[in-house]
Design a protein around this motif. Structure first.
Motif, mmCIF file in Angstrom:
data_model
loop_
_atom_site.group_PDB
_atom_site.id
_atom_site.type_symbol
_atom_site.label_atom_id
_atom_site.label_comp_id
_atom_site.label_asym_id
_atom_site.label_seq_id
_atom_site.Cartn_x
_atom_site.Cartn_y
_atom_site.Cartn_z
ATOM 1 N N ASP A 1 6.639 -0.559 -10.086
ATOM 2 C CA ASP A 1 7.450 -1.764 -10.315
ATOM 3 C C ASP A 1 7.816 -2.422 -8.977
ATOM 4 O OD1 ASP A 1 7.355 -1.505 -13.043
ATOM 5 O OD2 ASP A 1 9.272 -0.455 -13.200
ATOM 6 N N SER A 2 8.144 -1.606 -7.987
ATOM 7 C CA SER A 2 8.438 -2.146 -6.657
ATOM 8 C C SER A 2 7.208 -2.818 -6.073
ATOM 9 C CB SER A 2 8.898 -1.013 -5.725
ATOM 10 O OG SER A 2 10.096 -0.437 -6.188
ATOM 11 N N LEU A 3 6.047 -2.210 -6.308
ATOM 12 C CA LEU A 3 4.788 -2.794 -5.856
ATOM 13 C C LEU A 3 4.554 -4.147 -6.534
ATOM 14 C CD1 LEU A 3 2.008 -2.618 -4.447
ATOM 15 C CD2 LEU A 3 1.201 -1.274 -6.395
ATOM 16 N N ALA A 4 4.820 -4.225 -7.823
ATOM 17 C CA ALA A 4 4.632 -5.477 -8.565
ATOM 18 C C ALA A 4 5.563 -6.571 -8.030
ATOM 19 C CB ALA A 4 4.884 -5.248 -10.051
ATOM 20 N N GLU A 5 6.784 -6.186 -7.719
ATOM 21 C CA GLU A 5 7.764 -7.157 -7.242
ATOM 22 C C GLU A 5 7.376 -7.719 -5.865
ATOM 23 O OE1 GLU A 5 11.007 -9.625 -7.067
ATOM 24 O OE2 GLU A 5 10.259 -8.475 -8.785
ATOM 25 N N ILE A 6 6.940 -6.838 -4.974
ATOM 26 C CA ILE A 6 6.652 -7.277 -3.602
ATOM 27 C C ILE A 6 5.341 -8.057 -3.508
ATOM 28 C CG2 ILE A 6 5.349 -5.285 -2.728
ATOM 29 C CD1 ILE A 6 7.158 -5.399 -0.246
ATOM 30 N N ASN B 1 0.833 -1.209 0.000
ATOM 31 C CA ASN B 1 0.000 0.000 0.000
ATOM 32 C C ASN B 1 0.866 1.256 0.000
ATOM 33 O OD1 ASN B 1 -2.520 -1.213 -0.033
ATOM 34 N ND2 ASN B 1 -2.647 -1.353 2.199
ATOM 35 N N GLY B 2 1.958 1.219 0.734
ATOM 36 C CA GLY B 2 2.863 2.368 0.784
ATOM 37 C C GLY B 2 3.413 2.709 -0.591
ATOM 38 N N TYR B 3 3.847 1.686 -1.337
ATOM 39 C CA TYR B 3 4.329 1.924 -2.697
ATOM 40 C C TYR B 3 3.198 2.489 -3.582
ATOM 41 C CZ TYR B 3 8.744 -0.557 -1.882
ATOM 42 O OH TYR B 3 9.980 -0.940 -1.431
ATOM 43 N N ALA B 4 1.999 1.947 -3.396
ATOM 44 C CA ALA B 4 0.861 2.415 -4.197
ATOM 45 C C ALA B 4 0.542 3.877 -3.900
ATOM 46 C CB ALA B 4 -0.364 1.549 -3.915
ATOM 47 N N PHE B 5 0.751 4.305 -2.657
ATOM 48 C CA PHE B 5 0.506 5.708 -2.310
ATOM 49 C C PHE B 5 1.641 6.615 -2.804
ATOM 50 C CE2 PHE B 5 -1.960 4.161 1.680
ATOM 51 C CZ PHE B 5 -3.031 3.798 0.871
ATOM 52 N N THR C 1 -4.408 -6.727 -10.752
ATOM 53 C CA THR C 1 -5.233 -5.639 -11.308
ATOM 54 C C THR C 1 -4.725 -4.273 -10.868
ATOM 55 O OG1 THR C 1 -7.147 -7.104 -11.181
ATOM 56 C CG2 THR C 1 -7.571 -4.768 -11.532
ATOM 57 N N ARG C 2 -4.412 -4.158 -9.583
ATOM 58 C CA ARG C 2 -4.001 -2.863 -9.049
ATOM 59 C C ARG C 2 -2.777 -2.310 -9.777
ATOM 60 N NH1 ARG C 2 -2.654 -1.623 -2.640
ATOM 61 N NH2 ARG C 2 -3.335 0.565 -2.674
ATOM 62 N N ILE C 3 -1.855 -3.205 -10.139
ATOM 63 C CA ILE C 3 -0.640 -2.779 -10.842
ATOM 64 C C ILE C 3 -1.003 -2.078 -12.142
ATOM 65 C CG2 ILE C 3 1.553 -3.542 -11.834
ATOM 66 C CD1 ILE C 3 1.320 -4.054 -8.830
ATOM 67 N N TYR C 4 -1.865 -2.717 -12.930
ATOM 68 C CA TYR C 4 -2.222 -2.166 -14.244
ATOM 69 C C TYR C 4 -3.032 -0.884 -14.114
ATOM 70 C CZ TYR C 4 -0.458 -6.491 -16.211
ATOM 71 O OH TYR C 4 0.362 -7.534 -16.583
ATOM 72 N N LEU C 5 -3.916 -0.812 -13.140
ATOM 73 C CA LEU C 5 -4.708 0.404 -12.969
ATOM 74 C C LEU C 5 -3.831 1.581 -12.555
ATOM 75 C CD1 LEU C 5 -7.992 -0.852 -11.232
ATOM 76 C CD2 LEU C 5 -7.494 -0.567 -13.659
ATOM 77 N N LEU C 6 -2.869 1.324 -11.679
ATOM 78 C CA LEU C 6 -1.973 2.408 -11.257
ATOM 79 C C LEU C 6 -1.085 2.861 -12.409
ATOM 80 C CD1 LEU C 6 -0.873 1.271 -7.671
ATOM 81 C CD2 LEU C 6 -2.669 2.880 -8.310
ATOM 82 N N LYS C 7 -0.572 1.902 -13.184
ATOM 83 C CA LYS C 7 0.230 2.281 -14.355
ATOM 84 C C LYS C 7 -0.592 3.117 -15.322
ATOM 85 C CE LYS C 7 3.854 -1.221 -14.744
ATOM 86 N NZ LYS C 7 4.440 -2.283 -15.592
ATOM 87 N N ALA C 8 -1.826 2.700 -15.531
ATOM 88 C CA ALA C 8 -2.709 3.445 -16.444
ATOM 89 C C ALA C 8 -2.903 4.875 -15.947
ATOM 90 C CB ALA C 8 -4.049 2.730 -16.565
#
Length: 576
Positions: free
Chosen positions: A91-96, A72-76, A107-114
């Motif tokens: 990318d760090s979020l995807a790895e962890i 969540n921290g990376y996402a924020f 899903t969250r990875i792709y939405l954040l990238k978008a």
């Protein structure tokens, strides 16, 4: 250097980053409370505070070695970074999270990238990632993420002018998205109000705007000014220009001091257009020039900005200031190229009389003129002669083009009348109601035979017969026709339908549909005097087009002339 140190210290320990007073104010907050604060600051246009919460959240999660909260921290953290750093955090979020058992991923990875690509004007990659995210959300049946993906795609559709499609999605989730947060629902309301204004559904927009103003007055300055800006846009659309200015001026003051480039630019655009409509050129120029300044700093552009540049070009052209005219022509062309790379439907928003070929030609003329003036300032007679020759040439070319367009229109009228006569004659000779031939394909839905290389002959004939009915009954005039909807209505599939149209009609579906509509228009305009008196929008709607721009472009592409030229020649021929 301070920025680099800050990024470095984020990962080394919380006590090195924050003053004691700030740590004390957050220390007792739970992850849920921190999350709530982050979203509130982020949605309220307060990046400094939301970034502070994100940094503290990530540091706390790392200290406690909580993988889910580190994610969540990376996402924020990505939310208030430039594109490069934002993608690094994702990318760090995807790895962890690659081994994390959580329905929110990937899903969250792709939405954040978008979101990142959308924010930094890479619309193609934004859409690709939203679509991939939506696919994973549906696989995991995550209703909230499905809603986030679909509403963000709706925002993207609205961004490129497809407001009708966007409004349907936003209205659905505004009414049915009880699982979305208050912030997300409010974002939907703001964008839906904007879509309604673009679609001239002003009463519906006004209801949403007034609700927002009442909800946030004296409670949330950022959102209040968002709705106040929409009220300004609403009044601009109603041609209540002074009211619009009164709404927009406090928004300009507020957003120029805030870190929200989108709101800044749109407020400046609406202010400039309002002043221009009141013939207050100086104020209009002031606001449009500020847009150009912000575009150069941020590279944030949308199709609507073209209106600011065309106004600046016209203004300085009228003033005879060729240097500034040339500058804004070059700026406009640069933006045009950037938009072409991102927006499939950008032509909807860019003024037609300043399209790229004409601007390039005008740019060349201006440069040649400026260079010539430097060498012939003392040769006034020669200079005047050149100007006279040029004017004569331009006048002659204009007259020649006018004659060519009139000739095209006259030929079209003659062709349509002859075709109408031959059709009437043929109907007298032939049986007007041939007995239909029953086939096995008429009472069942045709499924695609992927093993076949081409459409079977019996299916081809069936589709051709259905297309004949489609043409005879003028069903092509209905709005919203697509190859999929037509295939469904005649009980076939899009593959067979497209192949038959391509091979038998010699064109793709879009061209086939446009040709039917334009041919119908050419014929009806000759026969129906009342139809000729309709406004352009009314004619376009009668023919099944969503807007007058789409119809105008289709008519010009098919005939080589504008609708006004064609109607003018019809009236002339009727008065002879």
């Amino acid at each position: 250097m301070k920025i680099k140190l800050l990024l470095l210290f984020i990962f080394t320990g919380y006590h090195l980053l924050y003053p004691q007073a700030k740590t004390d104010s957050l220390r007792n907050d739970s992850y849920e409370k921190l999350k709530e604060k982050f979203y509130d600051y982020n949605y309220d246009g307060n990046p400094a505070k939301s970034k502070l919460i994100a940094q503290y959240y990530l540091a706390k999660a790392k200290r406690e070695k909580d993988i889910s909260q580190i994610a969540n921290g990376y996402a924020f953290m990505y939310a208030n970074e430039d594109q490069k750093n934002a993608l690094k955090y994702i990318d760090s979020l995807a790895e962890i999270t690659k081994n994390l058992k959580d329905d929110a991923y990937p899903t969250r990875i792709y939405l954040l990238k978008a979101n990142v690509y959308f924010k930094f004007n890479n619309q193609k990659e934004a859409l690709n990632n939203y679509i991939i995210g939506l696919k994973y959300a549906k696989q995991k049946n995550n209703k909230r993420q499905i809603a986030l993906a679909e509403t963000n795609i709706a925002y993207l559709n609205s961004y490129i002018g497809k407001d009708s499609e966007a409004a349907k999605v936003l209205k659905y989730y505004m009414d049915n998205g009880s699982y979305l947060t208050d912030n997300e629902l409010d974002k939907i309301r703001v964008n839906l109000a904007d879509c309604y204004i673009e679609l001239n559904k002003l009463d519906s927009a006004n209801i949403l705007i007034n609700k927002g103003l009442q909800a946030f007055k004296n409670k949330d300055d950022y959102r209040y000014h968002q709705y106040l800006g929409l009220l300004g846009f609403y009044n601009l659309k109603r041609k209540k220009y002074q009211l619009a200015i009164n709404n927009l001026l406090p928004c300009k003051k507020y957003f120029l001091a805030a870190d929200d480039i989108r709101e800044k630019n749109y407020v400046l655009l609406y202010l400039g257009k309002s002043y221009a409509s009141l013939n207050n050129n100086q104020r209009a120029i002031e606001n449009f020039t500020k847009i150009d300044s912000l575009v150069q700093k941020t590279n944030y552009i949308v199709p609507e900005f073209g209106e600011a540049y065309t106004y600046l070009i016209d203004y300085y052209k009228e003033k005879g200031d060729k240097e500034r005219q040339l500058y804004y022509v070059e700026r406009f062309l640069k933006i045009d190229n950037m938009l072409d790379a991102q927006f499939e439907y950008v032509s909807r928003e860019l003024p037609r009389r300043y399209d790229t070929p004409k601007l390039l030609h005008e740019k060349e003329n201006i440069i040649n003129d400026l260079q010539s003036r430097k060498t012939i300032l003392n040769i006034s007679i020669g200079f005047l002669s050149i100007i006279l020759v040029l004017l004569s040439f331009l006048y002659s070319r204009s007259k020649k083009r006018e004659r060519q367009h009139r000739k095209i229109a006259q030929d079209l009228i003659n062709t349509v009348e002859m075709r109408s006569f031959e059709t009437s004659k043929a109907k007298l000779i032939t049986n007007p109601s041939p007995i239909p031939i029953q086939t096995d394909t008429e009472n069942k839905v045709i499924t695609e035979d992927k093993s076949a290389k081409a459409t079977p002959e019996d299916i081809t004939q069936f589709i051709l017969k259905e297309l004949e009915v489609f043409e005879d009954k003028e069903l092509f005039l209905k709005k919203g026709i697509t190859s999929a909807s037509l295939a469904k209505s005649i009980k076939t599939n899009t593959t067979y339908l497209s192949e038959v149209i391509n091979t038998q009609k010699g064109k793709n579906f879009a061209t086939y549909l446009n040709d039917l509509r334009i041919d119908y228009a050419l014929n009806r305009l000759i026969k129906d005097k009342k139809f000729r008196s309709y406004k352009l929008l009314a004619i376009a709607e009668e023919l099944g087009y969503n807007n007058e721009q789409s119809f105008s472009l289709a008519f010009k592409k098919k005939t080589g002339i504008t609708l006004s030229v064609y109607i003018k020649e019809i009236e002339k021929s009727n008065n002879i």
